[in-house]
Enzyme design. Structure first.
Site, PDB file in Angstrom:
ATOM      1  N   LYS A 165       0.197  -4.822  -3.591  1.00  0.00           N
ATOM      2  CA  LYS A 165      -0.912  -5.666  -3.134  1.00  0.00           C
ATOM      3  C   LYS A 165      -1.064  -6.924  -4.000  1.00  0.00           C
ATOM      4  CE  LYS A 165      -1.462  -2.749   0.079  1.00  0.00           C
ATOM      5  NZ  LYS A 165      -2.292  -1.604   0.354  1.00  0.00           N
TER       6      LYS A 165
HETATM    7  C1  LIG Z   1      -2.455  -0.205   1.129  1.00  0.00           C
HETATM    8  C2  LIG Z   1      -3.463  -0.029   2.211  1.00  0.00           C
HETATM    9  C3  LIG Z   1      -4.488   0.921   2.125  1.00  0.00           C
HETATM   10  C4  LIG Z   1      -4.508   1.981   1.076  1.00  0.00           C
HETATM   11  O1  LIG Z   1      -4.593   1.506  -0.209  1.00  0.00           O
HETATM   12  P1  LIG Z   1      -4.383   2.534  -1.433  1.00  0.00           P
HETATM   13  O2  LIG Z   1      -4.941   1.771  -2.591  1.00  0.00           O
HETATM   14  O3  LIG Z   1      -2.918   2.781  -1.539  1.00  0.00           O
HETATM   15  O4  LIG Z   1      -5.161   3.746  -1.142  1.00  0.00           O
HETATM   16  C5  LIG Z   1      -5.463   0.935   3.093  1.00  0.00           C
HETATM   17  N1  LIG Z   1      -5.430   0.083   4.129  1.00  0.00           N
HETATM   18  C6  LIG Z   1      -4.447  -0.824   4.274  1.00  0.00           C
HETATM   19  C7  LIG Z   1      -4.490  -1.753   5.441  1.00  0.00           C
HETATM   20  C8  LIG Z   1      -3.415  -0.892   3.332  1.00  0.00           C
HETATM   21  O5  LIG Z   1      -2.420  -1.752   3.506  1.00  0.00           O
END
Ligand SMILES: *Cc1c(COP(=O)(O)O)cnc(C)c1O
Length: 402
Positions: free
Chosen positions: A194
């Site tokens: 991210k």
């Molecule tokens: C990555 C992601 C999540 C989950 O995030 P985590 O921190 O890995 O739990 C939720 N929603 C979307 C759209 C994502 O891309």
């Protein structure tokens, strides 16, 4: 056999990992400091990260957790979403969005997307609202803000909560308002790929004091407020269990990374915008569609550069295209295979191919190219060369250079 794929190293010798994060010396030093201090779990660095995040978003409360998924789950719980409720969301998202709804005992109700934005289409929401609907969870897909105003209008009209999945969109702004300071609760992800990466991690933002006090309690076994201080130098503190909570707290080791990444968001965002423009220019003549420009009065967080393959003008499908890039040592992602096409949701929720044609269209054609601020100019050049070579080689006659 995936292992047996023979590499065609015409473009580069080493594999370009998709979504590899930019990590600098300050984070490394700060993590080492946490390790040496012995305070690894929730402590002063988490508190500092929350303060910084709150200030960055401009909201009243920010609660750090060990994932966005945890934040989505706890948001459901504090918002009172309960078994039997229906929660409207998009099928063009990661499994976590729908799973959090299911963990609260509620039922995800999918609404198709606008194929231009790949975000939930607000004009299709109202017909899905029933007596049981309690919330809408829009996802700001790839970093592009959803059309939040019409969603808020519907929420007001029907008394629904708006809980935003902002996993992709830490830098996003909608009509002058920062994502994270608009809906009832907003959840961010700091997963390794991210825009801000702590490895694993998440943050919930809200302006609701009661929820902001409840979330940390749920996140630490249901122990009463401030229980993470129970071994601090302020002396041992007795705690009381006030509900059967979860284990969702963020570690100081994670926050140690976050507190140094946060001030660099702008610089990294600018770099991703540069890469974005380079891709836009390089792919204009290929049999694929590039991401639509951001909507007016918005800031796009530039999380994913997703191309849509024009399957009518190519001799291979998306998965084969991805494989051809892999053979050229370029790692890519797929965001996402529409949720209703996954066996679990199809079986338990009764969905099938054909139910959400726009999401399916994207699902079959989308491919995310590397976009991390860590990419060098050479890396970007390699991605461009590889995509152009594959598109050229597998174009139907006349598609290129005609
Ligand atoms: C990555 C992601 C999540 C989950 O995030 P985590 O921190 O890995 O739990 C939720 N929603 C979307 C759209 C994502 O891309």
């Amino acid at each position: 056999m995936e292992f047996a794929v023979k590499k065609d190293k015409t473009v580069r010798d080493t594999f370009l990992v998709f979504g590899s994060p930019m990590i600098e010396q300050e984070e490394i030093d700060e993590v080492v400091d946490s390790l040496r201090s012995g305070w690894l779990s929730t402590g002063p660095k988490v508190a500092r990260f929350e303060e910084m995040f709150k200030e960055y978003i401009g909201c009243r409360y920010a609660i750090a957790l060990n994932s966005c998924t945890a934040g989505l789950h706890l948001s459901m719980l504090v918002a009172g979403i309960k078994p039997g409720d229906e929660v409207i969301t998009t099928p063009m998202t990661f499994a976590a969005t729908a799973n959090a709804i299911l963990h609260a005992g509620a039922t995800p109700v999918f609404v198709d997307i606008n194929p231009m934005t790949t975000n939930i289409d607000p004009s299709l929401i109202e017909e899905k609202i029933t007596e049981r609907t309690s919330a809408i969870i829009p996802v700001h897909m790839a970093g592009r803000p959803c059309e939040i105003d019409p969603i808020l209008d519907l929420a007001r009209k029907y008394g629904l909560l708006v809980i935003e999945d902002a996993a992709h969109s830490i830098e996003a702004v909608y009509k002058g308002r920062k994502i994270g300071n608009i809906g009832d609760l907003t959840i961010f992800s700091f997963y390794v790929t991210k825009n801000l990466a702590t490895g694993e991690g998440g943050m919930v933002t809200t302006n609701n004091e009661e929820w902001a006090e409840e979330i940390p309690v749920y996140a630490l076994h249901g122990l009463n407020k401030g229980a993470w201080k129970r071994y601090s130098d302020e002396g041992f503190k007795h705690y009381h269990v006030v509900r059967p909570g979860y284990k969702y707290n963020m570690m100081d080791v994670q926050a140690a990374i976050g507190i140094h990444q946060l001030p660099r968001l702008k610089r990294y965002h600018k770099r991703r915008e540069e890469i974005w423009r380079a891709y836009d220019e390089a792919f204009a003549d290929l049999p694929l569609t590039m991401p639509a420009p951001p909507e007016p009065e918005t800031v796009h967080a530039r999380h994913l550069y997703t191309i849509l393959l024009d399957l009518d003008r190519l001799t291979l499908d998306r998965d084969r295209f991805q494989e051809a890039l892999y053979r050229k040592n370029i790692g890519t992602g797929i965001h996402f295979v529409a949720l209703h096409l996954h066996p679990y949701y199809a079986h338990t929720l009764g969905y099938k191919r054909g139910d959400f044609p726009n999401a399916e269209y994207i699902s079959d054609r989308t491919l995310s190219l590397p976009l991390s601020a860590k990419l060098t100019d050479d890396d970007v050049g390699d991605v461009i060369e590889a995509v152009r070579e594959v598109a050229d080689r597998y174009s139907k006659a006349g598609a290129l250079g005609a």
